[in-house]
Design an enzyme around this catalytic site. Structure first.
Site: not given
Length: 559
Positions: A295-297
């Site tokens: 998720a995300c970074s």
């Protein structure tokens, strides 16, 4: 606090906060420069300014004589109190404010500034006018009513809350009652244990809750800037429990919260740590490969790991799920308004001097990017109405920030500047160049229509970079709601399409709309890629990697 007011705060929080962007900076210096530019413009174009002052005078005359048709935007919930429309004095106060705000924005729009300076001018004017909104004053009708209902106690409570925030929260209104939650007690309570730990991460294996499990396990990689328990907040919102109910052997990475002693940790450090964790998951489950979710970074880290494996010719990851992850950093939104070479270098220098980038500082910057939703509504709730900050698990998680090591922050800034994942061999990690076209694992890429942090168009462009089959799914929600989307929400919608045209608009126009949560769609996609069912293991870990501390482990408690 009224339930309605509490619900509003929770809704706004879910939609607008969460998911801090470690690249984007907002320096006080840049804001002051833009404010000076706006003032200089008033002096440089006196005729232009005079014309708008005269126009504002005409609007004001209409307001005073009750002829103005100015109204707040329909989705602006600050002015929902009937007094703003029914009481003649309040209506005139509101319309004067709306006329003044509109005139300032029109004035900057029709000035002879460059497009970028006009955008920056709008941002600065917005900060000023939203701070001076009538709802933020003691004249707010909701605050006046509350004062009389409580016999003045709301005023004393508000002053007490203000004093607490001045001492404990850097003068910012508290978004959440941090004493209401404890990780491991009422958050992150799914049963499991730490089965492996290195300097960078703990690996948590969750106890199966079905008699049979799929042979191929799932390893979840959270963002480095947030704690992992977003995937296991409460039983009804837990993605971990949903996976366990779906017969999936579930492992989640819990990143360590770095201090300045870890300033040299970079992207390659995180990838090396993940490689160790992957080998442990395979050793415990006996599977030759696994599925991964980032998720995300955390999605950027997983993607770089898959590129690294592809360069080595290793196939340890069978399929990858990416949640709200931007790999193509061509930005076309207001987030990049104040970003240039100078601000990025300054951000890198600051974090390197400190050794880490503080999550608290990022949260503050992000709050000023969306002040109505992340500052002024709490100002009204905590100080004018005298309410306690809301008790809300997502907000607790968002305020339980972590730090980023300086080297990793620098790597993210360099990736933002040069956009290397869009070109073959432009990024090197762990000694190998990355070419995403060589990544042939199946990809499930999820984005949210109202996500301000990782805009869905950028997620779509990013999904096009891989060489394998990609399933792109668009949820009708913001950054955090896209992740926390349990089935059964009557408002949940998502879109899918078997086509992947280059144009995002074309994809959206031809996509199929579905009701309920994307979790159910993903469940089918994942189970098809999770192998045969077998008897669930009766113990966690194995002889080489025995189970240690109970979930949520020890790293999650490091502040």
């Amino acid at each position: 606090m009224s339930n309605k007011n509490n619900d509003d705060l929770q809704r706004q929080a879910s939609e607008n906060t969460l998911g801090l962007n470690p690249v984007i900076g907002l320096r006080r210096k840049d804001l002051l420069t833009s404010a000076r530019m706006v003032l200089r413009q008033a002096i440089r174009q006196p005729l232009h300014s005079a014309k708008h002052v005269a126009h504002f005078g005409m609007e004001l005359k209409d307001v005073i004589f009750g002829k103005s048709g100015l109204q707040p935007e329909t989705d602006d919930r600050r002015f929902n109190d009937p007094a703003w429309s029914q009481n003649p004095l309040y209506r005139r106060y509101l319309q004067t404010y709306l006329a003044w705000r509109k005139e300032l924005h029109d004035w900057i729009d029709t000035s002879n500034l460059s497009d970028q300076d006009i955008s920056r001018g709008h941002f600065v004017i917005n900060l000023m006018t939203e701070a001076m909104a009538p709802t933020n004053t003691a004249a707010n009708p909701a605050a006046v009513k509350r004062f009389f209902e409580t016999g003045g106690k709301s005023l004393l409570d508000g002053l007490s809350n203000l004093a607490k925030d001045m001492v404990n929260n850097g003068g910012m209104p508290s978004q959440v009652n941090m004493d209401a939650f404890e990780v491991g007690k009422n958050l992150g309570t799914s049963e499991g244990a730490v089965v492996f730990r290195n300097d960078v991460l703990e690996l948590i294996q969750y106890r199966p809750i079905t008699e049979q499990v799929h042979g191929r396990p799932l390893m979840v990689v959270p963002p480095q800037i947030n704690k992992f328990y977003v995937f296991d907040l409460s039983p009804e919102k837990s993605l971990a429990r949903f996976c366990l109910r779906s017969n999936v052997q579930t492992f989640i990475v819990s990143w360590r919260n770095p201090t300045k002693a870890q300033r040299e940790w970079g992207l390659s450090t995180y990838i090396d740590a993940l490689k160790e964790a992957v080998d442990v998951v395979l050793a415990i489950t006996g599977s030759k490969d696994l599925n991964m979710l980032g998720a995300c970074s955390g999605g950027i880290t997983c993607t770089a790991l898959l590129g690294h494996y592809a360069a080595l010719g290793e196939t340890k990851v069978n399929a990858l799920t990416l949640l709200v992850s931007v790999l193509d950093t061509t930005l076309d939104n207001q987030v990049a308004l104040f970003v240039d070479e100078q601000t990025l270098e300054s951000a890198k220098r600051q974090s390197y001097q400190a050794g880490v980038l503080e999550g608290r500082d990022m949260a503050k910057v992000f709050a000023w990017m969306r002040p109505n939703d992340l500052i002024w509504n709490y100002w009204v709730n905590n100080y004018l109405l005298g309410n306690e900050p809301p008790v809300f698990d997502i907000l607790f998680w968002n305020n339980d920030t972590t730090r980023l090591p300086a080297a990793f922050h620098g790597d993210l800034i360099e990736m933002f500047k040069s956009n290397p994942l869009t070109r073959a061999d432009a990024l090197e990690v762990c000694g190998t160049p990355i070419d995403l076209k060589k990544v042939t694992a199946d990809i499930y890429s999820l984005a949210g229509t109202t996500d301000h942090i990782t805009p869905w168009q950028a997620c779509y462009r990013s999904a096009q970079l891989f060489g394998g089959n990609v399933e792109f799914v668009l949820s009708n929600s913001g950054h955090i709601q896209s992740i926390l989307n349990p089935p059964g929400n009557p408002k949940a919608r998502y879109m899918t399409s078997s086509e992947r045209p280059a144009c995002v608009v074309e994809w959206q126009e031809n996509a199929h709309k579905h009701t309920d949560s994307w979790w159910l769609h993903w469940q089918n996609w994942l189970s098809e890629r999770s192998g045969e069912l077998k008897k669930a293991p009766t113990r966690l870990g194995n002889r080489a990697y025995p189970s240690a501390e109970a979930a949520p482990g020890t790293y999650v408690h490091e502040r």
